[in-house]
Scaffold this motif. Structure first.
Motif, mmCIF file in Angstrom:
data_model
loop_
_atom_site.group_PDB
_atom_site.id
_atom_site.type_symbol
_atom_site.label_atom_id
_atom_site.label_comp_id
_atom_site.label_asym_id
_atom_site.label_seq_id
_atom_site.Cartn_x
_atom_site.Cartn_y
_atom_site.Cartn_z
ATOM 1 N N ALA A 39 0.838 -1.203 0.000
ATOM 2 C CA ALA A 39 0.000 0.000 0.000
ATOM 3 C C ALA A 39 0.876 1.257 0.000
ATOM 4 C CB ALA A 39 -0.930 -0.008 1.213
ATOM 5 N N ARG A 40 1.996 1.213 0.704
ATOM 6 C CA ARG A 40 2.906 2.368 0.706
ATOM 7 C C ARG A 40 3.521 2.581 -0.670
ATOM 8 N NH1 ARG A 40 6.019 1.990 6.428
ATOM 9 N NH2 ARG A 40 7.659 2.933 5.196
ATOM 10 N N GLU A 41 3.837 1.477 -1.348
ATOM 11 C CA GLU A 41 4.352 1.603 -2.732
ATOM 12 C C GLU A 41 3.297 2.266 -3.614
ATOM 13 O OE1 GLU A 41 6.898 -2.545 -2.990
ATOM 14 O OE2 GLU A 41 5.326 -2.190 -4.463
ATOM 15 N N LEU A 83 -5.668 5.990 3.692
ATOM 16 C CA LEU A 83 -6.634 6.944 4.239
ATOM 17 C C LEU A 83 -6.141 8.365 3.990
ATOM 18 C CD1 LEU A 83 -7.578 5.305 7.661
ATOM 19 C CD2 LEU A 83 -8.861 5.293 5.526
ATOM 20 N N PRO A 84 -7.078 9.263 3.675
ATOM 21 C CA PRO A 84 -6.662 10.646 3.424
ATOM 22 C C PRO A 84 -6.204 11.313 4.713
ATOM 23 C CG PRO A 84 -9.057 10.467 3.441
ATOM 24 C CD PRO A 84 -8.517 9.067 3.583
ATOM 25 N N THR A 85 -5.320 12.276 4.595
ATOM 26 C CA THR A 85 -4.886 13.002 5.796
ATOM 27 C C THR A 85 -5.602 14.348 5.892
ATOM 28 O OG1 THR A 85 -3.059 13.786 4.473
ATOM 29 C CG2 THR A 85 -2.573 11.983 5.968
ATOM 30 N N VAL A 86 -6.602 14.545 5.036
ATOM 31 C CA VAL A 86 -7.242 15.869 4.977
ATOM 32 C C VAL A 86 -8.107 16.175 6.197
ATOM 33 C CG1 VAL A 86 -7.227 16.239 2.491
ATOM 34 C CG2 VAL A 86 -9.050 14.887 3.510
ATOM 35 N N VAL A 87 -8.655 15.138 6.835
ATOM 36 C CA VAL A 87 -9.525 15.393 7.988
ATOM 37 C C VAL A 87 -8.649 15.702 9.191
ATOM 38 C CG1 VAL A 87 -11.213 14.370 9.537
ATOM 39 C CG2 VAL A 87 -11.301 13.881 7.122
ATOM 40 N N LEU A 92 -5.944 12.758 17.972
ATOM 41 C CA LEU A 92 -6.593 11.453 18.115
ATOM 42 C C LEU A 92 -5.811 10.369 17.381
ATOM 43 C CD1 LEU A 92 -9.217 10.706 19.544
ATOM 44 C CD2 LEU A 92 -10.340 10.787 17.330
ATOM 45 N N PRO A 93 -5.451 9.291 18.088
ATOM 46 C CA PRO A 93 -4.685 8.258 17.383
ATOM 47 C C PRO A 93 -5.557 7.557 16.344
ATOM 48 C CG PRO A 93 -4.733 7.890 19.787
ATOM 49 C CD PRO A 93 -5.740 8.958 19.472
ATOM 50 N N LEU A 94 -5.102 7.577 15.100
ATOM 51 C CA LEU A 94 -5.876 6.961 14.020
ATOM 52 C C LEU A 94 -6.174 5.475 14.286
ATOM 53 C CD1 LEU A 94 -7.270 7.721 11.398
ATOM 54 C CD2 LEU A 94 -5.194 7.111 10.195
ATOM 55 N N PRO A 95 -5.244 4.718 14.897
ATOM 56 C CA PRO A 95 -5.577 3.311 15.157
ATOM 57 C C PRO A 95 -6.868 3.133 15.964
ATOM 58 C CG PRO A 95 -3.246 3.661 15.516
ATOM 59 C CD PRO A 95 -3.848 5.022 15.273
ATOM 60 N N LEU A 96 -7.184 4.108 16.824
ATOM 61 C CA LEU A 96 -8.456 3.984 17.575
ATOM 62 C C LEU A 96 -9.639 4.050 16.622
ATOM 63 C CD1 LEU A 96 -8.401 6.104 20.868
ATOM 64 C CD2 LEU A 96 -7.810 3.713 20.515
ATOM 65 N N VAL A 97 -9.571 4.994 15.674
ATOM 66 C CA VAL A 97 -10.675 5.173 14.716
ATOM 67 C C VAL A 97 -10.805 3.918 13.839
ATOM 68 C CG1 VAL A 97 -11.513 6.606 12.822
ATOM 69 C CG2 VAL A 97 -10.220 7.659 14.691
ATOM 70 N N VAL A 98 -9.678 3.436 13.366
ATOM 71 C CA VAL A 98 -9.694 2.246 12.496
ATOM 72 C C VAL A 98 -10.173 1.036 13.306
ATOM 73 C CG1 VAL A 98 -8.285 0.746 11.033
ATOM 74 C CG2 VAL A 98 -7.819 3.205 11.097
ATOM 75 N N GLY A 99 -9.743 0.966 14.560
ATOM 76 C CA GLY A 99 -10.161 -0.141 15.433
ATOM 77 C C GLY A 99 -11.669 -0.148 15.634
ATOM 78 N N VAL A 100 -12.254 1.040 15.791
ATOM 79 C CA VAL A 100 -13.711 1.121 15.972
ATOM 80 C C VAL A 100 -14.422 0.638 14.699
ATOM 81 C CG1 VAL A 100 -15.652 2.724 16.238
ATOM 82 C CG2 VAL A 100 -13.668 2.899 17.757
ATOM 83 N N ALA A 101 -13.914 1.047 13.540
ATOM 84 C CA ALA A 101 -14.526 0.599 12.273
ATOM 85 C C ALA A 101 -14.469 -0.932 12.186
ATOM 86 C CB ALA A 101 -13.798 1.227 11.084
ATOM 87 N N ALA A 137 2.763 6.038 8.169
ATOM 88 C CA ALA A 137 2.715 7.176 7.244
ATOM 89 C C ALA A 137 3.032 6.705 5.835
ATOM 90 C CB ALA A 137 3.727 8.225 7.682
ATOM 91 N N GLY A 138 2.231 7.179 4.866
ATOM 92 C CA GLY A 138 2.524 6.917 3.457
ATOM 93 C C GLY A 138 2.737 8.260 2.775
ATOM 94 N N SER A 139 2.931 8.262 1.450
ATOM 95 C CA SER A 139 3.121 9.526 0.737
ATOM 96 C C SER A 139 1.780 10.251 0.646
ATOM 97 C CB SER A 139 3.635 9.254 -0.679
ATOM 98 O OG SER A 139 4.620 8.261 -0.635
ATOM 99 N N GLY A 140 1.614 11.302 1.437
ATOM 100 C CA GLY A 140 0.385 12.098 1.411
ATOM 101 C C GLY A 140 -0.832 11.385 1.955
ATOM 102 N N CYS A 141 -0.640 10.307 2.697
ATOM 103 C CA CYS A 141 -1.779 9.568 3.249
ATOM 104 C C CYS A 141 -1.299 8.768 4.461
ATOM 105 C CB CYS A 141 -2.350 8.610 2.207
ATOM 106 S SG CYS A 141 -1.207 7.286 1.824
#
Ligand code: BTN
Length: 256
Positions: A39-41, A83-87, A92-101, A137-141
């Motif tokens: 996904a990073r590639e 995932l976009p970084t625009v929001v 807030l740690p993103l893993p919590l949000v992803v974990g809830v999903a 972290a990925g390129s722009g995401c």
């Protein structure tokens, strides 16, 4: 050179999965090193948000802090999403949000189980860890890696995980479809990460699934205490023996 993946998954063309899930792109591999690496590639080569990589088997699956993530063929859902970084999710740690999903999706496919989250990234059913989240972290995401054990691998879980690791199908008592679970996770993730409101709604959802709440724990960062939930930035609140409270921002936590 990496192959571009399978044409069909579960007998269904990969393009149909992309349309059904409503995402930008889907790549599915029979075998790959790590879906997060792939996904990073893809992110580096300009892939848009909500591009998804899935594998039946990972040969170098990674967990947090460089740990190996055992990803036997056909035994789990091993997936990564850009995932976009625009929001603005503040601290807030993103893993919590992803974990809830992921937890919501687990309960949708298996309504007889309650999925809890052990801060910051473990998915539990009862005392057993059935999945984990690895955001990088990925390129722009951000690359959100999600691993959910669907069934116990042939020969069992590695000895050091014995008694602590679990498998969703075993806990649910029925065969489940990875594709359905995957679609539900992607749907929730899109809703939760599209707006700041969605992100904060996921924080309150997390509070109803907090596996540490009220329990004695030992934290790597701040030592022992009692877990008293998370604050609005998603940090773990630790109550010390003298009654004072301290924020734990990162690091591992062990239930004692
Ligand atoms: C953890 O609990 O330590 C996190 C585990 C994350 C595993 C997933 S499986 C899909 C994605 N690809 C990886 O190499 N790791 C994540």
């Amino acid at each position: 050179m990496i192959d571009v993946g399978l044409r069909r998954w579960g007998g269904v063309p990969v393009e149909t999965w992309r349309e059904t899930w409503g995402v930008a792109s889907v790549e599915i591999h029979a075998r790959i090193g790590s879906t997060n690496d792939r996904a990073r590639e893809l992110a580096a080569s300009g892939a848009p948000p909500y591009s998804v990589v899935i594998a039946d088997e990972q040969t170098s699956g990674r967990g947090r802090r460089g740990a190996a993530w055992h990803s036997s063929a056909g035994c789990g859902l091993w997936m990564s999403v850009l995932l976009p970084t625009v929001v603005d999710i503040g601290d807030l740690p993103l893993p919590l949000v992803v974990g809830v999903a992921a937890a919501e999706a687990i309960e949708s496919v298996a309504p007889n189980v309650h999925a809890s989250i052990k801060w910051p990234n473990d998915l539990l059913i009862g005392p057993r860890k059935v999945g984990g989240i690895l955001c990088e972290a990925g390129s722009g995401c951000v690359v959100a890696g999600i691993g959910i054990n669907m069934r116990v691998p042939p020969g069992g879980f590695p000895e050091k995980l014995e008694g602590r690791a679990g498998a969703l199908e075993h806990e649910a008592g029925k065969i489940l479809l990875r594709s359905q679970l995957c679609g539900l996770i992607l749907g929730s993730l899109e809703t939760m990460t599209a707006t700041a409101e969605g992100v904060y709604a996921s924080l309150s959802n997390f509070r109803g699934r907090d596996a540490l709440q009220g329990n004695p724990v030992d934290t790597e960062q701040e030592g022992p205490g009692v877990a008293r939930g998370v604050d609005d930035s998603g940090s773990l609140m630790l109550e010390r023996a003298d009654g004072s409270r301290v924020r734990v921002i990162s690091g591992s936590v062990r239930l004692t």
